[in-house]
Write a protein that holds these residues in place. Structure first.
Motif, PDB file in Angstrom:
ATOM      1  N   LEU A 148       0.895  -1.151   0.000  1.00  0.00           N
ATOM      2  CA  LEU A 148       0.000   0.000   0.000  1.00  0.00           C
ATOM      3  C   LEU A 148       0.933   1.201   0.000  1.00  0.00           C
ATOM      4  O   LEU A 148       1.512   1.551   1.028  1.00  0.00           O
ATOM      5  N   ASN A 149       1.145   1.779  -1.179  1.00  0.00           N
ATOM      6  CA  ASN A 149       2.111   2.862  -1.344  1.00  0.00           C
ATOM      7  C   ASN A 149       1.397   4.186  -1.611  1.00  0.00           C
ATOM      8  O   ASN A 149       0.315   4.216  -2.189  1.00  0.00           O
ATOM      9  N   ASP A 150       2.061   5.266  -1.229  1.00  0.00           N
ATOM     10  CA  ASP A 150       1.525   6.615  -1.405  1.00  0.00           C
ATOM     11  C   ASP A 150       0.159   6.731  -0.741  1.00  0.00           C
ATOM     12  O   ASP A 150      -0.808   7.199  -1.326  1.00  0.00           O
ATOM     13  N   PHE A 151       0.080   6.275   0.498  1.00  0.00           N
ATOM     14  CA  PHE A 151      -1.150   6.348   1.288  1.00  0.00           C
ATOM     15  C   PHE A 151      -1.102   7.626   2.105  1.00  0.00           C
ATOM     16  O   PHE A 151      -0.166   7.863   2.853  1.00  0.00           O
ATOM     17  N   VAL A 152      -2.114   8.461   1.945  1.00  0.00           N
ATOM     18  CA  VAL A 152      -2.147   9.741   2.649  1.00  0.00           C
ATOM     19  C   VAL A 152      -3.416   9.822   3.488  1.00  0.00           C
ATOM     20  O   VAL A 152      -4.521   9.666   2.968  1.00  0.00           O
ATOM     21  N   LEU A 153      -3.242  10.046   4.785  1.00  0.00           N
ATOM     22  CA  LEU A 153      -4.344  10.349   5.703  1.00  0.00           C
ATOM     23  C   LEU A 153      -4.172  11.805   6.111  1.00  0.00           C
ATOM     24  O   LEU A 153      -3.147  12.172   6.677  1.00  0.00           O
ATOM     25  N   ARG A 154      -5.163  12.643   5.802  1.00  0.00           N
ATOM     26  CA  ARG A 154      -5.010  14.059   6.103  1.00  0.00           C
ATOM     27  C   ARG A 154      -6.287  14.610   6.740  1.00  0.00           C
ATOM     28  O   ARG A 154      -7.376  14.462   6.202  1.00  0.00           O
ATOM     29  N   GLU A 155      -6.124  15.240   7.888  1.00  0.00           N
ATOM     30  CA  GLU A 155      -7.196  15.948   8.584  1.00  0.00           C
ATOM     31  C   GLU A 155      -8.412  15.067   8.858  1.00  0.00           C
ATOM     32  O   GLU A 155      -9.551  15.449   8.612  1.00  0.00           O
ATOM     33  N   ASN A 156      -8.158  13.864   9.366  1.00  0.00           N
ATOM     34  CA  ASN A 156      -9.226  12.935   9.706  1.00  0.00           C
ATOM     35  C   ASN A 156      -9.465  12.917  11.199  1.00  0.00           C
ATOM     36  O   ASN A 156      -8.561  13.177  11.984  1.00  0.00           O
ATOM     37  N   PHE A 157     -10.689  12.587  11.580  1.00  0.00           N
ATOM     38  CA  PHE A 157     -10.996  12.318  12.981  1.00  0.00           C
ATOM     39  C   PHE A 157     -11.482  10.881  13.053  1.00  0.00           C
ATOM     40  O   PHE A 157     -12.504  10.535  12.457  1.00  0.00           O
ATOM     41  N   ILE A 158     -10.731  10.036  13.728  1.00  0.00           N
ATOM     42  CA  ILE A 158     -11.118   8.636  13.878  1.00  0.00           C
ATOM     43  C   ILE A 158     -11.082   8.330  15.367  1.00  0.00           C
ATOM     44  O   ILE A 158     -10.027   8.349  15.991  1.00  0.00           O
ATOM     45  N   GLY A 159     -12.257   8.080  15.923  1.00  0.00           N
ATOM     46  CA  GLY A 159     -12.386   7.844  17.355  1.00  0.00           C
ATOM     47  C   GLY A 159     -12.089   6.402  17.721  1.00  0.00           C
ATOM     48  O   GLY A 159     -12.819   5.800  18.488  1.00  0.00           O
ATOM     49  N   ALA A 160     -11.053   5.853  17.134  1.00  0.00           N
ATOM     50  CA  ALA A 160     -10.639   4.480  17.433  1.00  0.00           C
ATOM     51  C   ALA A 160      -9.122   4.415  17.270  1.00  0.00           C
ATOM     52  O   ALA A 160      -8.507   5.334  16.743  1.00  0.00           O
ATOM     53  N   ASN A 161      -8.521   3.318  17.698  1.00  0.00           N
ATOM     54  CA  ASN A 161      -7.083   3.138  17.534  1.00  0.00           C
ATOM     55  C   ASN A 161      -6.750   2.868  16.074  1.00  0.00           C
ATOM     56  O   ASN A 161      -7.477   2.152  15.394  1.00  0.00           O
ATOM     57  N   VAL A 162      -5.644   3.438  15.608  1.00  0.00           N
ATOM     58  CA  VAL A 162      -5.184   3.241  14.241  1.00  0.00           C
ATOM     59  C   VAL A 162      -3.752   2.732  14.303  1.00  0.00           C
ATOM     60  O   VAL A 162      -2.910   3.324  14.980  1.00  0.00           O
ATOM     61  N   THR A 163      -3.476   1.636  13.592  1.00  0.00           N
ATOM     62  CA  THR A 163      -2.133   1.089  13.518  1.00  0.00           C
ATOM     63  C   THR A 163      -1.740   0.919  12.066  1.00  0.00           C
ATOM     64  O   THR A 163      -2.447   0.266  11.299  1.00  0.00           O
TER      65      THR A 163
END
Length: 183
Positions: A148-163
């Motif tokens: 999974l290349n060039d993956f961008v997460l920007r200005e998100n709100f996620i009310g859970a754990n992210v790994t």
């Protein structure tokens, strides 16, 4: 749209499909626009199956579907705003043999989904996935076998754990997570 000949330049506007196995099925679907399309009570609300390119979707909604959006293949697909609510899985990105390149999801609200966003590269790689302004009380989950290349997460709100597991190259900018781990 399901066939061997490509279908293009179609606009769907203010359409509701309810209580089918698959609400919308897209294959050989090129250069199209969607506005305010809704799927309710379907097994798969929206299924982007194969050879889907250059399609923009504005304000899509999947409600009470087993999988709101199932994304198996696509290049240049952009989703702007929408609601995925009460689904087993809100958004599942699982590229098949044709893969996935240069797609974006911007401004989605996910609510009361068992699994919010699931990215699964077991079958094929995913290049250039951008997720921004996602608001979710649901999970963001990864199964990474192919890159999974060039993956961008920007200005998100996620009310859970992210790994981020091993196998992701990307960047996370200006997000709010309950907890974040980058392996």
């Amino acid at each position: 749209c399901n066939g061997t000949d490509p279908v293009g330049n179609i606009t769907l506007d203010n359409v509701l499909v309810a209580n089918f196995a698959t609400g919308y099925y897209f294959e050989n679907y090129i250069s199209n626009r969607h506005f305010n399309i809704h799927a309710r009570g379907c097994t798969k609300g929206f299924h982007y199956a194969a050879i889907v390119t250059n399609t923009d979707s504005f304000r899509s909604e999947a409600n009470a579907c087993t999988t709101g959006i199932l994304f198996n293949s696509g290049t240049g697909l952009n989703f702007y705003g929408g609601l995925l609510q009460g689904c087993g899985t809100g958004l599942k990105l699982a590229p098949t043999s044709t893969g996935s390149t240069g797609n974006g999801f911007d401004g989605f609200w996910l609510e009361a989904c068992t699994h919010g966003v699931v990215v699964d590269t077991t079958t094929n790689e995913c290049l250039g996935l951008h997720v921004s302004r996602l608001h979710s009380s649901c999970s963001l989950e990864f199964t990474i076998v192919n890159p999974l290349n060039d993956f961008v997460l920007r200005e998100n709100f996620i009310g859970a754990n992210v790994t981020f597991p091993v196998g992701i190259t990307g960047i996370a900018i200006g997000n709010t997570f309950s907890a974040f781990t980058d392996n």
